[in-house]
Motif scaffolding. Structure first.
Motif, PDB file in Angstrom:
ATOM      1  N   ILE A 172       0.598  -1.037   0.339  1.00 24.13           N
ATOM      2  CA  ILE A 172      -0.177   0.024   0.454  1.00 24.13           C
ATOM      3  C   ILE A 172       0.368   0.865  -0.112  1.00 24.13           C
ATOM      4  O   ILE A 172       1.531   1.949   1.290  1.00 24.13           O
ATOM      5  CB  ILE A 172      -0.903   0.216   1.368  1.00 24.13           C
ATOM      6  CG1 ILE A 172      -1.957  -1.419   1.207  1.00 24.13           C
ATOM      7  CG2 ILE A 172      -1.836   0.885   1.117  1.00 24.13           C
ATOM      8  CD1 ILE A 172      -2.912  -1.308   2.878  1.00 24.13           C
ATOM      9  N   GLU A 173       0.817   1.878  -0.860  1.00 25.19           N
ATOM     10  CA  GLU A 173       1.330   3.336  -1.313  1.00 25.19           C
ATOM     11  C   GLU A 173       0.267   4.590  -0.709  1.00 25.19           C
ATOM     12  O   GLU A 173      -0.254   4.860  -1.308  1.00 25.19           O
ATOM     13  CB  GLU A 173       2.488   3.605  -2.583  1.00 25.19           C
ATOM     14  CG  GLU A 173       2.955   2.019  -3.033  1.00 25.19           C
ATOM     15  CD  GLU A 173       3.239   2.373  -4.708  1.00 25.19           C
ATOM     16  OE1 GLU A 173       3.608   3.535  -5.102  1.00 25.19           O
ATOM     17  OE2 GLU A 173       4.029   1.653  -4.890  1.00 25.19           O
ATOM     18  N   ILE A 177      -2.959  11.053   3.337  1.00 26.38           N
ATOM     19  CA  ILE A 177      -1.560  12.066   4.705  1.00 26.38           C
ATOM     20  C   ILE A 177      -1.028  11.699   5.431  1.00 26.38           C
ATOM     21  O   ILE A 177      -0.116  12.363   5.684  1.00 26.38           O
ATOM     22  CB  ILE A 177      -2.974  11.149   5.745  1.00 26.38           C
ATOM     23  CG1 ILE A 177      -4.775  10.903   5.037  1.00 26.38           C
ATOM     24  CG2 ILE A 177      -2.825  11.428   7.028  1.00 26.38           C
ATOM     25  CD1 ILE A 177      -5.847  10.858   6.089  1.00 26.38           C
ATOM     26  N   ARG A 178      -0.380  10.546   4.321  1.00 31.57           N
ATOM     27  CA  ARG A 178       1.353  10.482   4.993  1.00 31.57           C
ATOM     28  C   ARG A 178       1.917   9.653   3.940  1.00 31.57           C
ATOM     29  O   ARG A 178       1.862   8.537   2.719  1.00 31.57           O
ATOM     30  CB  ARG A 178       0.983   8.823   6.289  1.00 31.57           C
ATOM     31  CG  ARG A 178       0.595   8.112   5.515  1.00 31.57           C
ATOM     32  CD  ARG A 178       0.485   6.678   6.912  1.00 31.57           C
ATOM     33  NE  ARG A 178      -0.581   5.849   7.118  1.00 31.57           N
ATOM     34  CZ  ARG A 178      -0.749   4.373   7.788  1.00 31.57           C
ATOM     35  NH1 ARG A 178      -0.128   4.571   8.936  1.00 31.57           N
ATOM     36  NH2 ARG A 178      -1.867   4.109   7.291  1.00 31.57           N
ATOM     37  N   ASN A 179       2.658   9.554   4.227  1.00 34.64           N
ATOM     38  CA  ASN A 179       3.567   9.769   2.874  1.00 34.64           C
ATOM     39  C   ASN A 179       4.538   7.786   3.289  1.00 34.64           C
ATOM     40  O   ASN A 179       5.641   7.879   3.643  1.00 34.64           O
ATOM     41  CB  ASN A 179       4.996  10.392   2.535  1.00 34.64           C
ATOM     42  CG  ASN A 179       5.779  10.205   1.363  1.00 34.64           C
ATOM     43  OD1 ASN A 179       5.840   8.724   0.139  1.00 34.64           O
ATOM     44  ND2 ASN A 179       6.679  10.620   0.820  1.00 34.64           N
ATOM     45  N   PRO A 219      -4.059   8.486  -4.920  1.00 31.07           N
ATOM     46  CA  PRO A 219      -3.198   9.762  -5.664  1.00 31.07           C
ATOM     47  C   PRO A 219      -2.694  11.159  -4.714  1.00 31.07           C
ATOM     48  O   PRO A 219      -2.834  11.071  -3.838  1.00 31.07           O
ATOM     49  CB  PRO A 219      -5.108  10.145  -6.210  1.00 31.07           C
ATOM     50  CG  PRO A 219      -5.363   9.678  -5.022  1.00 31.07           C
ATOM     51  CD  PRO A 219      -5.356   7.962  -4.856  1.00 31.07           C
ATOM     52  N   GLU A 220      -1.463  11.157  -5.404  1.00 31.99           N
ATOM     53  CA  GLU A 220      -1.174  12.199  -4.758  1.00 31.99           C
ATOM     54  C   GLU A 220      -1.693  13.469  -4.049  1.00 31.99           C
ATOM     55  O   GLU A 220      -1.752  14.394  -3.255  1.00 31.99           O
ATOM     56  CB  GLU A 220       0.536  13.078  -5.425  1.00 31.99           C
ATOM     57  CG  GLU A 220       1.057  11.520  -6.068  1.00 31.99           C
ATOM     58  CD  GLU A 220       2.659  12.538  -6.314  1.00 31.99           C
ATOM     59  OE1 GLU A 220       2.900  13.992  -7.146  1.00 31.99           O
ATOM     60  OE2 GLU A 220       3.655  11.090  -6.916  1.00 31.99           O
ATOM     61  N   LYS A 221      -2.356  13.543  -4.589  1.00 26.67           N
ATOM     62  CA  LYS A 221      -3.263  15.160  -4.492  1.00 26.67           C
ATOM     63  C   LYS A 221      -5.564  14.545  -4.407  1.00 26.67           C
ATOM     64  O   LYS A 221      -5.275  13.885  -4.985  1.00 26.67           O
ATOM     65  CB  LYS A 221      -3.384  15.833  -5.164  1.00 26.67           C
ATOM     66  CG  LYS A 221      -2.005  16.677  -5.199  1.00 26.67           C
ATOM     67  CD  LYS A 221      -2.071  17.866  -6.085  1.00 26.67           C
ATOM     68  CE  LYS A 221      -0.848  19.069  -6.301  1.00 26.67           C
ATOM     69  NZ  LYS A 221      -0.727  20.319  -6.753  1.00 26.67           N
TER      70      LYS A 221
END
Length: 257
Positions: A172-173, A177-179, A219-221
Motif C-alpha cells: 500500500i503506497e 495523509i502520510r508518505n 493519488p498524490e492529491k
C-alpha cells in the motif's frame, strides 16, 4: 518486531469501552487450577520474512463484575470484567511455533477463557522493495463463549481446528495523509472468525504465495473523480473507486514466475 498497535483485536475488543467506570480495580491475577483443561496452539510460519505474533488472550469474570455509567442516559450498568494478556509463541523446531492457554484462569475472580487471537505478520520487507514498512497482521479470532461471539459473524466449529488460509503480499503506497509504503498480507479475510467448542488443539498453517504481488497506490492529491489504483499481479489496473482488491480474482490468476 511485534507491535501491539498492528493487531486487529476483533473479538478481543472490550465492549465496556463506552461510558465511565465507577468500580474499584479488579484483581487480574491468574491462577489456573491443577485440573484445568489446556488448549494447544500451533502455528507453521510460512516464510523467513514473517513471524507469529504473541497470542492475544482474553479472560472473562462474572464473579468480579464492574459498573459503569452509560454515556447515553446516565444509568449504571453492571457487566463482566475482562482480562487481556499476551502469551508469546515459542519456536519448537524450524518453522513450528507453539503455546498453550488454560481454559480456566482461576484466581479470586474465577477467570475463564473467552477469546484468543493468533496469526502472523511480516517482520522484514526489504526483499520485496526498498523502503517498505511491515504492516498489519492477519490470522484467526477464536471465540470460546457467547460473549466473545455476540457480533454474530463467527462460524461455529466443534472439536479441533486446522486452518490453512492463503495470503499474498499487498503493498500500500500512502500519499495523501502520510508518505509511506506498507507491506501487509492480503487474504480472503484479514482475520477468520470462529467460535470453537470442545477443542483441544488449534493449528494455523497459512500459505504465503509471493509470486503474486498486489499494489494499492493513492493519488498524490485529493481530486474529485481521481481514485486510487489497484494494480493486480497480471498488470491489470482498477481505478474506479474500489477500495479493496478482489481476492478471488487474484487467486485465479496465472502469473509467470
Amino acid at each position: 518486531m511485534y507491535n501491539q498497535s498492528k493487531i486487529i483485536l476483533l473479538s478481543l475488543v472490550l465492549f465496556s469501552s463506552a461510558g465511565c467506570s465507577v468500580s474499584q480495580a479488579v484483581n487480574k491475577t491468574l491462577s489456573p487450577p491443577p485440573d484445568t483443561k489446556w488448549v494447544n496452539f500451533e502455528i507453521k510460519n510460512p516464510s523467513q520474512y514473517t513471524k507469529p505474533f504473541p497470542l492475544e488472550v482474553r479472560y472473562i469474570s462474572y464473579e468480579c463484575k464492574k459498573k459503569r455509567i452509560s454515556g447515553f442516559d446516565g444509568s449504571v450498568i453492571t457487566e463482566p470484567s475482562y482480562n487481556v494478556i499476551g502469551i508469546p509463541m515459542q519456536q519448537e523446531s524450524g518453522d513450528i511455533w507453539k503455546a498453550k492457554v488454560a481454559m480456566t484462569g482461576g484466581g479470586s475472580c474465577k477467570w475463564t477463557l473467552s477469546a484468543v487471537n493468533l496469526g502472523i505478520e511480516y517482520i522484514d520487507a526489504i526483499h520485496l522493495g526498498k523502503d517498505l514498512v511491515p504492516g498489519t497482521a492477519v490470522g484467526v479470532s477464536l471465540a470460546f463463549d457467547n460473549d466473545a461471539s455476540r457480533n454474530g459473524q463467527y462460524t461455529a466449529t466443534f472439536g479441533d481446528l486446522n486452518l490453512s488460509p492463503k495470503y499474498y503480499p499487498y503493498i500500500i503506497e500512502w500519499k495523501l495523509i502520510r508518505n509511506r509504503n506498507d507491506l501487509t498480507l492480503l487474504g480472503q479475510h484479514d482475520f477468520i472468525l470462529s467460535q470453537v467448542t470442545n477443542v483441544n488443539n488449534i493449528k494455523f498453517e497459512p500459505l504465503l504465495d509471493e509470486s503474486k504481488i498486489i499494489r494499492y497506490i493513492e493519488p498524490e492529491k485529493k481530486i474529485k473523480g481521481v481514485h486510487a489504483k489497484i494494480i493486480y499481479p497480471d498488470g491489470s489496473v482498477i481505478s474506479d473507486g474500489t477500495v479493496f482488491p478482489d481476492f478471488d480474482k487474484i487467486d485465479k490468476m496465472n502469473v509467470k514466475k
